[in-house]
Design a protein around this motif. Structure first.
Motif, PDB file in Angstrom:
ATOM      1  N   PRO A   1     -23.387 -25.588 -35.643  1.00  0.00           N
ATOM      2  CA  PRO A   1     -24.618 -26.377 -35.566  1.00  0.00           C
ATOM      3  C   PRO A   1     -24.534 -27.487 -34.519  1.00  0.00           C
ATOM      4  N   PHE A   2     -23.352 -28.134 -34.410  1.00  0.00           N
ATOM      5  CA  PHE A   2     -23.198 -29.175 -33.389  1.00  0.00           C
ATOM      6  C   PHE A   2     -23.306 -28.578 -31.992  1.00  0.00           C
TER       7      PHE A   2
ATOM      8  N   ALA B   1     -17.344 -27.472 -25.964  1.00  0.00           N
ATOM      9  CA  ALA B   1     -15.947 -27.098 -26.198  1.00  0.00           C
ATOM     10  C   ALA B   1     -15.189 -28.261 -26.843  1.00  0.00           C
ATOM     11  N   LEU B   2     -15.449 -29.453 -26.319  1.00  0.00           N
ATOM     12  CA  LEU B   2     -14.785 -30.655 -26.832  1.00  0.00           C
ATOM     13  C   LEU B   2     -15.109 -30.856 -28.308  1.00  0.00           C
ATOM     14  N   PHE B   3     -16.390 -30.742 -28.634  1.00  0.00           N
ATOM     15  CA  PHE B   3     -16.798 -30.892 -30.033  1.00  0.00           C
ATOM     16  C   PHE B   3     -16.144 -29.821 -30.891  1.00  0.00           C
TER      17      PHE B   3
ATOM     18  N   VAL C   1     -11.640 -21.668 -32.413  1.00  0.00           N
ATOM     19  CA  VAL C   1     -12.934 -22.229 -32.822  1.00  0.00           C
ATOM     20  C   VAL C   1     -13.687 -22.733 -31.586  1.00  0.00           C
ATOM     21  N   MET C   2     -12.966 -23.392 -30.709  1.00  0.00           N
ATOM     22  CA  MET C   2     -13.583 -23.936 -29.499  1.00  0.00           C
ATOM     23  C   MET C   2     -14.213 -22.812 -28.659  1.00  0.00           C
ATOM     24  N   LEU C   3     -13.435 -21.757 -28.416  1.00  0.00           N
ATOM     25  CA  LEU C   3     -13.941 -20.665 -27.574  1.00  0.00           C
ATOM     26  C   LEU C   3     -15.150 -19.985 -28.210  1.00  0.00           C
ATOM     27  N   LEU C   4     -15.037 -19.711 -29.520  1.00  0.00           N
ATOM     28  CA  LEU C   4     -16.156 -19.042 -30.180  1.00  0.00           C
ATOM     29  C   LEU C   4     -17.396 -19.941 -30.222  1.00  0.00           C
ATOM     30  N   THR C   5     -17.182 -21.232 -30.441  1.00  0.00           N
ATOM     31  CA  THR C   5     -18.318 -22.165 -30.483  1.00  0.00           C
ATOM     32  C   THR C   5     -19.049 -22.186 -29.142  1.00  0.00           C
ATOM     33  N   VAL C   6     -18.283 -22.231 -28.053  1.00  0.00           N
ATOM     34  CA  VAL C   6     -18.913 -22.235 -26.731  1.00  0.00           C
ATOM     35  C   VAL C   6     -19.684 -20.933 -26.522  1.00  0.00           C
ATOM     36  N   LEU C   7     -19.022 -19.819 -26.795  1.00  0.00           N
ATOM     37  CA  LEU C   7     -19.648 -18.520 -26.553  1.00  0.00           C
ATOM     38  C   LEU C   7     -20.938 -18.368 -27.358  1.00  0.00           C
ATOM     39  N   ILE C   8     -20.858 -18.663 -28.646  1.00  0.00           N
ATOM     40  CA  ILE C   8     -22.028 -18.450 -29.516  1.00  0.00           C
ATOM     41  C   ILE C   8     -23.127 -19.486 -29.229  1.00  0.00           C
ATOM     42  N   SER C   9     -22.747 -20.750 -29.066  1.00  0.00           N
ATOM     43  CA  SER C   9     -23.767 -21.787 -28.835  1.00  0.00           C
ATOM     44  C   SER C   9     -24.508 -21.552 -27.525  1.00  0.00           C
ATOM     45  N   VAL C  10     -23.764 -21.192 -26.481  1.00  0.00           N
ATOM     46  CA  VAL C  10     -24.400 -21.011 -25.171  1.00  0.00           C
ATOM     47  C   VAL C  10     -25.355 -19.818 -25.214  1.00  0.00           C
TER      48      VAL C  10
END
Lengths: 272, 401
Positions: free
Chosen positions: A152-153, A200-202, A81-90
């Motif tokens: 979203p975060f 990533a932390l979030f 989740v962390m990796l995908l969140t960083v990739l998609i959010s950035v």
């Protein structure tokens, strides 16, 4: 009259703030203390014959729930989740910098999804997955449900970070002959890297202790928060507190590592 | 709306006629703007501008914020694409080309030094993008840092440098691209007064040493006057006047330039009497202004605006002068401001904006006046400069309309 004497308001506000911090951390401290309960101690105060026995008990699947198994699902899930969140959010953050038509609408739609109640979303994911013929598992439906919470975060943080990024940096890179890709790689990513760590932390912590969105979506085998919830209903020993202390400790380690790396990067930039 | 002014018509002594220009050396840093326009939505930030900046000159563009000067700079740099028109550098039409191919380098207002790189790596950035080997690019970057006297700080991070040092790093980073044209966006605005004057001198010295074209955007009049071989005064997306600093200061073409450069008083009257060597103008309030006849083309009854430099005006108490003189106006002192070598006296004159006279300190203290005194301001007929455009209000006035 000495000039360094503090006004009475200082003491009032300091007391208030101390109470606030105790209010925030008090419950956690209680759990931490009671996790050292002795063999004859109960689930509540007082603490009798402090020992470490309940920590050992945590890893004994016959007595309590399957904690190691739950952790072996929760931890990889949080990392993915962390990796995908960083990739998609950035990447989404970069896309939104261009202010394309309808970008505001998409942004508000993404943020508004946060108000959907987690349990309802959990049911929705399960029903949709059944309809599509996808079996519920932590790495399929569980992953999707968690991303609906972390993205979203992540997007909000990247907006704040990229919003503060002076466009002159990119123009300067362009002026000095950098290609689009070189500009991203050599200038933009290094500058916004602390923000990426925050995302990533979030991503990690929100996923690691997510309960409502995991409820129906992780299939038959529990992640850690669900395992703990199950234990509260059938485990009546302080090993519950020991488990709480361990998982909180892991969260603090992750946060510490993230903040530590941000600090080191800032320090290097300040040239210290 | 002001008409577009082509400097080749209005400032013959700064740039040769564009049509007559045919060939340049391949390394020429001449900048030529042809019918250049830029619109942001319905706003015309730059409106049909024609301008030629000769190779190797120091050109300052000046005007109030929003006048289009920075947009022009960014179009020359390649950070903004014109809505219409052409930009030539040397003989090449550069619209659509990236900055590196144009031979331009830009120094940004905030310097835009990369915060994550040491100043050495900041300066070497251009070479890194061109895949120059590490040792080689660091050696070249250090040579460039030496040139701006910062080699001893090469391993520092930008945040550790003072404003003046950061600016030098930005300069070194731009110059390492070996540009034909250096573009400077308000380069001195972030510095304190002392450093600003010092860096101003260094920029000028560097420009004459390198012999390349500098295009410098500023909103500070003394900066433009002190630095530029060519000053371009802009307003509302058009060029009001382009010429040498001396022309702009001493021979403004329009009331706007006369007021904006801050050194002139503007008066308007109608031609009353045109006989021989002097022309007499009558102001709306009835004063007679004498103007040298060869400077006025207007016929009797037509309106003419003139400007008079602040430092060519004498101020006397009303009771000491004789009444009814030409080139003499009565008013009341509004304020005096001691400036060291001169005293700035503001005089309220009926029917005119505040009239300003800069009187030498000796002259002032020989006959001091204070606010409220009735005074008579007067000037020599030779001090009267005729403007090419009739004043339409307070345009360009620092006091606003």
């Amino acid at each position: 009259m000495s000039s360094d004497r503090r006004p009475w308001t200082f003491f009032v506000l300091a007391t208030l703030f101390t109470l606030f911090v105790i209010f925030l951390y008090g419950p956690m401290i209680s759990i931490l203390i009671l996790s050292f309960q002795g063999p004859n101690g109960s689930l509540s105060f007082p603490l009798r014959d402090p020992s470490l026995m309940w920590f050992g008990e945590v890893f004994n699947p016959s007595r309590v729930g399957d904690v190691p198994g739950a952790f072996s699902r929760s931890f990889p899930l949080s990392i993915i989740v962390m990796l995908l969140t960083v990739l998609i959010s950035v990447t989404a953050g970069f896309g939104f910098r261009r202010h394309f038509r309808g970008s505001t609408l998409i942004f508000y739609t993404a943020i508004a999804s946060l108000i959907v109640p987690g349990l309802v979303l959990s049911i929705g994911v399960l029903v949709t997955a059944r309809f599509l013929g996808v079996s519920a598992n932590w790495y399929t439906t569980g992953l999707g449900a968690h991303l609906s919470w972390t993205l979203p975060f992540g997007l909000l943080i990247m907006f704040a970070v990229l919003g503060r990024l002076n466009p002159s940096y990119e123009e300067a890179a362009y002026d000095l002959g950098a290609s689009k890709w070189q500009t991203v790689k050599e200038v933009v990513v290094p500058i916004v890297f602390p923000g990426m760590i925050a995302v990533a932390l979030f991503g990690f912590t929100l996923s690691y202790d997510e309960f409502p969105r995991s409820w129906l979506t992780i299939g038959t085998k529990n992640t850690l928060p669900l395992e703990i919830w199950t234990m509260t209903t059938n485990v009546t020993s302080p090993s519950l507190y020991a488990l709480g202390a361990i998982t909180t400790g892991i969260s603090f380690l992750v946060i510490g590592a993230a903040l530590g790396s941000i600090y080191l990067i800032q320090r290097k930039r300040a040239g210290l | 709306m002001n008409a577009t002014i082509d400097d080749t018509n209005t400032a013959p002594n700064t740039a040769p006629n564009t049509a007559a220009k045919t060939a340049h050396a391949s390394g020429s840093g001449e900048i030529r703007l042809v019918n250049l326009s830029m619109s942001f939505g319905a706003t015309k930030a730059v409106n049909e501008v024609n301008l030629t900046i000769p190779h190797g000159s120091y050109c300052c563009m000046i005007g109030p914020s929003g006048c289009g000067k920075t947009t022009i700079l960014r179009m020359v740099a390649g950070h903004e694409t014109p809505t219409s028109g052409e930009v030539f550098i040397g003989d090449t039409m550069v619209v659509g080309q990236p900055p590196v191919n144009r031979g331009t380098a830009m120094m940004f207002q905030s310097y835009a030094l990369f915060p994550h790189l040491s100043i050495l790596d900041n300066v070497a950035f251009y070479l890194k993008m061109r895949s120059v080997a590490k040792d080689d690019r660091r050696r070249q970057a250090r040579a460039m840092l030496e040139r701006v006297q910062l080699d001893h700080l090469h391993d520092r991070m930008p945040a550790q440098l003072s404003g003046g040092q950061q600016q030098r790093v930005a300069l070194a980073r731009a110059l390492i691209t070996n540009p034909k044209v250096l573009l400077l966006d308000e380069p001195l605005s972030a510095l304190d007064e002392f450093l600003r004057l010092q860096m101003r001198g260094e920029l000028k010295g560097l420009q004459s040493e390198l012999g390349i074209t500098f295009l410098h955007v500023t909103h500070t009049q003394p900066e433009a006057i002190a630095l530029a071989d060519m000053v371009v005064v802009m307003d509302n997306g058009t060029i009001e006047q382009a010429g040498t600093a001396r022309d702009i200061f001493d021979k403004p073409r329009t009331p706007y330039v006369a007021r904006f450069m801050g050194a002139q008083n503007v008066l308007t009257g109608t031609v009353d009497n045109k006989s021989g060597t002097t022309v007499v103008l009558k102001t709306a309030s009835g004063e007679a202004l004498e103007v040298p006849g060869d400077r006025v083309n207007a016929s009797v009854g037509e309106a003419v605006s003139v400007s008079i430099r602040r430092d060519l005006i004498a101020v006397h108490r009303a009771e000491t002068g004789s009444t009814g003189d030409v080139n003499t106006i009565e008013g009341v002192v509004e304020a005096t401001e001691y400036q060291g070598n001169f005293v700035k006296i503001g005089v309220i004159v009926k029917g005119v904006e505040t009239f300003v006279a800069n009187v030498s300190d000796q002259a002032y203290f020989a006959e001091p006046v204070i606010p409220g005194d009735k005074v008579r301001v007067s000037w020599n007929i030779d001090a009267v400069h005729v403007l090419a455009k009739v004043d339409a209000g307070n345009e360009g006035s620092p006091y606003g309309v």
